[in-house]
Design a protein around this motif. Structure first.
Motif, PDB file in Angstrom:
ATOM      1  N   VAL A 194      -3.998   9.762  53.455  1.00 34.47           N
ATOM      2  CA  VAL A 194      -4.117   9.041  54.720  1.00 34.47           C
ATOM      3  C   VAL A 194      -5.260   8.031  54.631  1.00 34.47           C
ATOM      4  O   VAL A 194      -6.179   8.233  53.851  1.00 34.47           O
ATOM      5  CB  VAL A 194      -4.354  10.010  55.909  1.00 34.47           C
ATOM      6  N   PRO A 195      -5.172   6.943  55.381  1.00 31.55           N
ATOM      7  CA  PRO A 195      -4.077   6.589  56.267  1.00 31.55           C
ATOM      8  C   PRO A 195      -2.809   6.230  55.485  1.00 31.55           C
ATOM      9  O   PRO A 195      -2.891   5.756  54.358  1.00 31.55           O
ATOM     10  CB  PRO A 195      -4.608   5.369  57.032  1.00 31.55           C
ATOM     11  N   ALA A 196      -1.673   6.465  56.112  1.00 30.00           N
ATOM     12  CA  ALA A 196      -0.388   6.128  55.497  1.00 30.00           C
ATOM     13  C   ALA A 196       0.503   5.488  56.547  1.00 30.00           C
ATOM     14  O   ALA A 196       0.431   5.833  57.727  1.00 30.00           O
ATOM     15  CB  ALA A 196       0.277   7.380  54.935  1.00 30.00           C
ATOM     16  N   PHE A 197       1.320   4.567  56.089  1.00 30.16           N
ATOM     17  CA  PHE A 197       2.256   3.884  56.982  1.00 30.16           C
ATOM     18  C   PHE A 197       3.659   4.004  56.422  1.00 30.16           C
ATOM     19  O   PHE A 197       3.869   3.845  55.217  1.00 30.16           O
ATOM     20  CB  PHE A 197       1.899   2.397  57.102  1.00 30.16           C
ATOM     21  N   ARG A 198       4.605   4.280  57.302  1.00 30.20           N
ATOM     22  CA  ARG A 198       6.010   4.344  56.926  1.00 30.20           C
ATOM     23  C   ARG A 198       6.796   3.538  57.944  1.00 30.20           C
ATOM     24  O   ARG A 198       6.485   3.582  59.141  1.00 30.20           O
ATOM     25  CB  ARG A 198       6.533   5.791  56.936  1.00 30.20           C
ATOM     26  N   ILE A 199       7.809   2.832  57.476  1.00 27.80           N
ATOM     27  CA  ILE A 199       8.719   2.156  58.395  1.00 27.80           C
ATOM     28  C   ILE A 199      10.086   2.799  58.240  1.00 27.80           C
ATOM     29  O   ILE A 199      10.606   2.924  57.128  1.00 27.80           O
ATOM     30  CB  ILE A 199       8.779   0.636  58.149  1.00 27.80           C
ATOM     31  N   VAL A 200      10.628   3.250  59.367  1.00 26.13           N
ATOM     32  CA  VAL A 200      11.938   3.896  59.402  1.00 26.13           C
ATOM     33  C   VAL A 200      12.854   3.044  60.263  1.00 26.13           C
ATOM     34  O   VAL A 200      12.478   2.629  61.365  1.00 26.13           O
ATOM     35  CB  VAL A 200      11.832   5.325  59.985  1.00 26.13           C
ATOM     36  N   GLN A 201      14.038   2.769  59.729  1.00 22.05           N
ATOM     37  CA  GLN A 201      15.022   1.998  60.488  1.00 22.05           C
ATOM     38  C   GLN A 201      16.365   2.693  60.383  1.00 22.05           C
ATOM     39  O   GLN A 201      16.789   3.067  59.290  1.00 22.05           O
ATOM     40  CB  GLN A 201      15.106   0.582  59.932  1.00 22.05           C
ATOM     41  N   ASP A 202      17.010   2.900  61.520  1.00 21.13           N
ATOM     42  CA  ASP A 202      18.296   3.595  61.578  1.00 21.13           C
ATOM     43  C   ASP A 202      18.243   4.937  60.854  1.00 21.13           C
ATOM     44  O   ASP A 202      19.161   5.300  60.123  1.00 21.13           O
ATOM     45  CB  ASP A 202      19.407   2.712  60.990  1.00 21.13           C
ATOM     46  N   GLY A 203      17.132   5.650  61.013  1.00 25.19           N
ATOM     47  CA  GLY A 203      16.990   6.980  60.437  1.00 25.19           C
ATOM     48  C   GLY A 203      16.654   7.012  58.961  1.00 25.19           C
ATOM     49  O   GLY A 203      16.570   8.070  58.361  1.00 25.19           O
ATOM     50  N   THR A 204      16.437   5.833  58.362  1.00 21.59           N
ATOM     51  CA  THR A 204      16.170   5.752  56.924  1.00 21.59           C
ATOM     52  C   THR A 204      14.784   5.171  56.665  1.00 21.59           C
ATOM     53  O   THR A 204      14.400   4.172  57.278  1.00 21.59           O
ATOM     54  CB  THR A 204      17.214   4.837  56.235  1.00 21.59           C
ATOM     55  N   LEU A 205      14.046   5.791  55.754  1.00 25.59           N
ATOM     56  CA  LEU A 205      12.742   5.265  55.354  1.00 25.59           C
ATOM     57  C   LEU A 205      12.969   3.988  54.549  1.00 25.59           C
ATOM     58  O   LEU A 205      13.642   4.014  53.525  1.00 25.59           O
ATOM     59  CB  LEU A 205      12.017   6.320  54.505  1.00 25.59           C
ATOM     60  N   VAL A 206      12.439   2.868  55.036  1.00 20.23           N
ATOM     61  CA  VAL A 206      12.674   1.590  54.351  1.00 20.23           C
ATOM     62  C   VAL A 206      11.439   1.031  53.662  1.00 20.23           C
ATOM     63  O   VAL A 206      11.562   0.177  52.783  1.00 20.23           O
ATOM     64  CB  VAL A 206      13.278   0.528  55.303  1.00 20.23           C
ATOM     65  N   ALA A 207      10.245   1.507  54.046  1.00 20.67           N
ATOM     66  CA  ALA A 207       9.034   0.988  53.400  1.00 20.67           C
ATOM     67  C   ALA A 207       7.890   1.962  53.603  1.00 20.67           C
ATOM     68  O   ALA A 207       7.852   2.690  54.596  1.00 20.67           O
ATOM     69  CB  ALA A 207       8.657  -0.369  53.984  1.00 20.67           C
ATOM     70  N   SER A 208       6.970   1.963  52.633  1.00 21.76           N
ATOM     71  CA  SER A 208       5.803   2.829  52.766  1.00 21.76           C
ATOM     72  C   SER A 208       4.609   2.234  52.059  1.00 21.76           C
ATOM     73  O   SER A 208       4.748   1.490  51.082  1.00 21.76           O
ATOM     74  CB  SER A 208       6.107   4.217  52.206  1.00 21.76           C
ATOM     75  N   THR A 209       3.438   2.554  52.568  1.00 13.33           N
ATOM     76  CA  THR A 209       2.187   2.172  51.929  1.00 13.33           C
ATOM     77  C   THR A 209       1.143   3.210  52.325  1.00 13.33           C
ATOM     78  O   THR A 209       1.241   3.810  53.381  1.00 13.33           O
ATOM     79  CB  THR A 209       1.741   0.742  52.322  1.00 13.33           C
ATOM     80  N   GLU A 210       0.188   3.444  51.442  1.00  7.47           N
ATOM     81  CA  GLU A 210      -0.879   4.401  51.724  1.00  7.47           C
ATOM     82  C   GLU A 210      -2.228   3.760  51.460  1.00  7.47           C
ATOM     83  O   GLU A 210      -2.349   2.888  50.610  1.00  7.47           O
ATOM     84  CB  GLU A 210      -0.709   5.677  50.882  1.00  7.47           C
ATOM     85  N   GLY A 211      -3.223   4.230  52.198  1.00  7.85           N
ATOM     86  CA  GLY A 211      -4.581   3.711  52.057  1.00  7.85           C
ATOM     87  C   GLY A 211      -4.884   2.675  53.129  1.00  7.85           C
ATOM     88  O   GLY A 211      -3.978   2.101  53.727  1.00  7.85           O
ATOM     89  N   ALA A 212      -6.162   2.470  53.363  1.00  2.00           N
ATOM     90  CA  ALA A 212      -6.589   1.479  54.353  1.00  2.00           C
ATOM     91  C   ALA A 212      -6.228   0.089  53.863  1.00  2.00           C
ATOM     92  O   ALA A 212      -6.424  -0.237  52.690  1.00  2.00           O
ATOM     93  CB  ALA A 212      -8.090   1.590  54.589  1.00  2.00           C
ATOM     94  N   ILE A 213      -5.658  -0.701  54.749  1.00  4.35           N
ATOM     95  CA  ILE A 213      -5.296  -2.077  54.408  1.00  4.35           C
ATOM     96  C   ILE A 213      -5.784  -3.003  55.510  1.00  4.35           C
ATOM     97  O   ILE A 213      -5.974  -2.575  56.648  1.00  4.35           O
ATOM     98  CB  ILE A 213      -3.766  -2.249  54.197  1.00  4.35           C
TER      99      ILE A 213
END
Length: 115
Positions: free
Chosen positions: A80-99
């Motif tokens: 953490v921190p971590a970011f995930r983008i979910v669209q229509d129930g599917t994970l489409v992108a991810s990144t971890e760490g402070a940005i």
């Protein structure tokens, strides 16, 4: 719209993950954080700004990692921190760490513009 809530970021738990994230009509940015995480303290105001400015086309949810092991596992969060983008129930992108703000906005825009 829920009363008494910022139109931006909402806090959710494992129990709400399916309804708020997987079944969302809008793309969802999930912000995983922890109270003991220094970089998370720096990211929170930035995520709030992004949540407010993207509220018309992106749902932003905040999940504390320790009480929500199911969602952490489902989204394969390793740090953490971590970011995930979910669209229509599917994970489409991810990144971890402070940005930085620019990188976070670019991460979101890339996903929104590809769909």
């Amino acid at each position: 719209m829920e009363t008494g809530m910022s139109k931006g970021m909402i806090n959710i738990r494992d129990a709400e993950f399916e309804m708020e994230v997987l079944k969302s009509k809008q793309p969802v940015l999930i912000y995983f954080w922890a109270s003991w995480c220094g970089p998370c303290q720096l990211m929170s105001p930035l995520v709030r700004i992004v949540a407010d400015s993207y509220s018309d086309r992106l749902k932003v949810v905040k999940m504390e990692v320790d009480p929500n092991p199911g969602s952490v596992k489902q989204c394969d969060v390793e740090g953490v921190p971590a970011f995930r983008i979910v669209q229509d129930g599917t994970l489409v992108a991810s990144t971890e760490g402070a940005i930085g703000k620019d990188k976070l906005i670019n991460f979101i825009d890339t996903c929104l513009n590809n769909n």
